[in-house]
Design an enzyme around this catalytic site. Sequence first.
Site, PDB file in Angstrom:
ATOM      1  N   TYR A 238      34.324  31.186  37.281  1.00 27.71           N
ATOM      2  CA  TYR A 238      34.973  31.884  38.392  1.00 27.71           C
ATOM      3  C   TYR A 238      35.995  32.893  37.878  1.00 27.71           C
ATOM      4  O   TYR A 238      36.023  34.052  38.302  1.00 27.71           O
ATOM      5  CB  TYR A 238      35.646  30.853  39.293  1.00 27.71           C
ATOM      6  CG  TYR A 238      36.377  31.428  40.484  1.00 27.71           C
ATOM      7  CD1 TYR A 238      35.681  31.850  41.610  1.00 27.71           C
ATOM      8  CD2 TYR A 238      37.767  31.535  40.487  1.00 27.71           C
ATOM      9  CE1 TYR A 238      36.352  32.366  42.714  1.00 27.71           C
ATOM     10  CE2 TYR A 238      38.448  32.053  41.581  1.00 27.71           C
ATOM     11  CZ  TYR A 238      37.740  32.470  42.693  1.00 27.71           C
ATOM     12  OH  TYR A 238      38.399  32.987  43.773  1.00 27.71           O
TER      13      TYR A 238
ATOM     14  N   SER B 288      41.083  37.455  42.966  1.00 25.97           N
ATOM     15  CA  SER B 288      41.776  36.166  43.009  1.00 25.97           C
ATOM     16  C   SER B 288      42.894  36.156  41.981  1.00 25.97           C
ATOM     17  O   SER B 288      42.871  36.938  41.015  1.00 25.97           O
ATOM     18  CB  SER B 288      40.782  35.046  42.708  1.00 25.97           C
ATOM     19  OG  SER B 288      41.434  33.822  42.446  1.00 25.97           O
TER      20      SER B 288
END
Length: 337
Positions: free
Chosen positions: A177, A164
Amino acid sequence: MRIPKRLLLAAAVTAIATRRQFKSRYDLTGKSVLITGGSRGLGLVLAAEFLKRGARVMLMARDAAELERAADQLAAGGRVHTVTGDVTREEDLHRALAEVQRVFGGLDVLVNNAGLIQGGPLDNMTEANFREIMEVNTFAPLRLTRLALPELRRSGGRVLLVSSVGGQVAIPHLAPYSVSKFALTGLGQALRAELAQDGVGVTTVCPTVMRTGSPRQATVKGQYRKEYGLFATVDNFPLISLDTEVAAKRMVDALVRGDAEAPIGGAALLLRHAQALAPQLTADLLALSTRLLPTATANDQGLPGREAESFLTRHNPIKSEAEEDFNQLGGGASERT
């Protein structure tokens, strides 16, 4: 005569770039692909992209009903199969690889896509949140890749790691995350360097937010509705988020080219360069943006996004279309893409 170091470096960079231009692309025709988190969202769209290029696909996810709907939606006959399993359970990983071997006769491409996302202030995140997300986003891809290595070495296969932009720049209110995705990006670099000698290519993709319909699967903490409303809006805002089919095509393109690492989407590319060129300024701007986000609460309990819907998020037409298109509306196993 001594050659200047800068000239040697320039020559090396030119040689590498030239080699890449003439290097043959990886042909996906007839190849067997295992995709974790393949029943919905990005995993489902990646499956469709691999099928377009002539591959055969095995979808792995925890919910059998969602897998069945995904296979029906892909409508590719004998080229799509499913296996039910949890990526955090090693016995399920063994079983998934055995099923690929049984159905397809071997494995050519492993796509580590399954992921967990938690949104909220750092003060509301517990150590258990960090450990849980590391298990899904980092250690599961590590375990599965290592288990698959004998077959990937035999086939000269490929590994795709879906990281990501949050694995290159830490995003406020996504601390666990980002930590897990930074680790996954580092894992991709390590695997790339060490497996090249075995003929196994590793590509790590770092996409910006995509319109996958996945916010309802996320866990939100703190001021639930505000956190979810912000996340769901950004995730479905066209000027910021990326069309999922476009993202999937670019990811598979990066795999086929043999890229080491690829930012996917303009925002991901911008943040990556901002972090590299002006890390202090980037850090200061992110710190400033945190002041605009919802504050922490005394309650550390998490809530699934689908239970934090408001009138505005529920009636967002872009979000609703993505949820419908990408199999996000089932009532099965939640919280993972």
